[in-house]
Design an enzyme around this catalytic site. Sequence first.
Site, PDB file in Angstrom:
ATOM      1  N   SER A  37     -25.983 -28.974 -29.726  1.00 49.55           N
ATOM      2  CA  SER A  37     -25.880 -28.200 -28.488  1.00 49.55           C
ATOM      3  C   SER A  37     -26.747 -28.726 -27.362  1.00 49.55           C
ATOM      4  CB  SER A  37     -26.216 -26.716 -28.726  1.00 49.55           C
ATOM      5  OG  SER A  37     -25.259 -26.119 -29.562  1.00 49.55           O
ATOM      6  N   GLU A  45     -21.882 -38.745 -31.595  1.00 51.36           N
ATOM      7  CA  GLU A  45     -22.131 -37.956 -32.792  1.00 51.36           C
ATOM      8  C   GLU A  45     -20.856 -37.239 -33.225  1.00 51.36           C
ATOM      9  OE1 GLU A  45     -24.874 -34.710 -32.172  1.00 51.36           O
ATOM     10  OE2 GLU A  45     -24.249 -34.495 -30.084  1.00 51.36           O
ATOM     11  N   TYR A 102     -22.641 -24.042 -22.097  1.00 51.53           N
ATOM     12  CA  TYR A 102     -22.491 -22.622 -22.408  1.00 51.53           C
ATOM     13  C   TYR A 102     -22.513 -21.682 -21.211  1.00 51.53           C
ATOM     14  CZ  TYR A 102     -23.234 -24.477 -27.040  1.00 51.53           C
ATOM     15  OH  TYR A 102     -23.122 -25.212 -28.187  1.00 51.53           O
ATOM     16  N   GLY A 151     -18.519 -25.732 -31.735  1.00 47.32           N
ATOM     17  CA  GLY A 151     -18.415 -24.397 -31.160  1.00 47.32           C
ATOM     18  C   GLY A 151     -17.026 -23.817 -31.352  1.00 47.32           C
ATOM     19  N   ASP A 180     -17.884 -36.879 -30.374  1.00 45.20           N
ATOM     20  CA  ASP A 180     -18.166 -37.037 -28.948  1.00 45.20           C
ATOM     21  C   ASP A 180     -18.373 -38.510 -28.610  1.00 45.20           C
ATOM     22  OD1 ASP A 180     -18.112 -34.268 -28.787  1.00 45.20           O
ATOM     23  OD2 ASP A 180     -20.277 -34.076 -29.040  1.00 45.20           O
ATOM     24  N   ARG A 195     -15.549 -32.495 -34.709  1.00 43.84           N
ATOM     25  CA  ARG A 195     -15.329 -32.963 -33.335  1.00 43.84           C
ATOM     26  C   ARG A 195     -16.292 -34.112 -33.068  1.00 43.84           C
ATOM     27  NH1 ARG A 195     -17.721 -29.474 -29.889  1.00 43.84           N
ATOM     28  NH2 ARG A 195     -19.004 -31.154 -29.037  1.00 43.84           N
ATOM     29  N   ASN A 239     -19.661 -33.553 -34.805  1.00 50.43           N
ATOM     30  CA  ASN A 239     -20.047 -32.165 -35.031  1.00 50.43           C
ATOM     31  C   ASN A 239     -19.223 -31.613 -36.189  1.00 50.43           C
ATOM     32  OD1 ASN A 239     -21.677 -31.496 -32.362  1.00 50.43           O
ATOM     33  ND2 ASN A 239     -19.893 -32.705 -31.791  1.00 50.43           N
ATOM     34  N   GLU A 264     -30.304 -22.924 -32.278  1.00 54.72           N
ATOM     35  CA  GLU A 264     -28.961 -22.616 -31.791  1.00 54.72           C
ATOM     36  C   GLU A 264     -28.482 -21.233 -32.230  1.00 54.72           C
ATOM     37  OE1 GLU A 264     -26.222 -26.141 -31.956  1.00 54.72           O
ATOM     38  OE2 GLU A 264     -27.881 -26.956 -33.132  1.00 54.72           O
TER      39      GLU A 264
END
Length: 305
Positions: A147, A266, A209, A272, A250, A248, A268, A21
């Site tokens: 990602s 998951e 992205y 990002g 998900d 964050r 994070n 990443e």
Amino acid sequence: MAVGSGRFPRVAVLQGGMSAEREVSLATGHECAIALRAAGYEVVEVDAGPDLPEVLARLKPAVVFNALHGRWGEDGCVQGILEWLRIPYTHSGVLASALALDKQRTKEVYRAAGLPVVESLVVAREAVEAGHVLAPPYVVKPNNEGSSVGVYIVHPGSNAPRLAETMPAEVMVEAYVPGRELTTTVMGDRALLVTDIITDGWYDYHAKYAPGGSRHQIPADLPEEITAACLDYALRAHRALGCRGLSRTDFRWDEARGLAGLVLLETNTQPGMTPTSLAPEQAAHLGISFPELMDWMVRDASCDR
């Protein structure tokens, strides 16, 4: 450690690194550096490599802003270096970072906290290529990357997947959950909002992205019960993993099953952080500008917690 932007302390922004990443991290780090300068900080951008301890010893930053993603930067490794050097840093500490990047261990923590997850296994890639280890549909992905790097969806009627040579020796195989992709940011002790991530297909690396790869509906148009559950589950996941600062979580939600169709995927610990990324977007919707969010994260930086 609390540091006020009025004192213009030096902040080292760690970016790049050696993981899959790297490019995402470079983009995140550069945007964070711009915002931190706008907030009044002296900023040094550091492409993290094997000489990182020596570089930081020379720079003597008051705080490290960790904008690394993936292995070595998000899995507790660099956090351990910063603890050793006694430099306060943003985001989660060693244990929470290591747990959250290991998807299977994250699920174990979720289960222990009473949070809903789907069946999953960590198995040798040879076993995945030899035959179905779960009944399709299922998802194959690295157990310790983010990602959506290296994600395969195996549909009913498909053969066992042939994985790229870059995939690790062991991978996660997870039951596929149909439905909507939702996400919730936690800022300190507060769950912010729920975003509905709308794509034409799987929310993969390109969708995350590439310009126009996905659309974000914020706040998500959901039944009150689902919104409340997302906020509650995200905060509970943050606490169960021992996260600090910003995280964050998900979700996937199968509307046909109501609340029973909502599962955690998951968490994070270093989401990002460009101005249009999901977490800053939620903060902005609540009136917190990107420089203000960066300032809060630097003020929240610490060791030992």
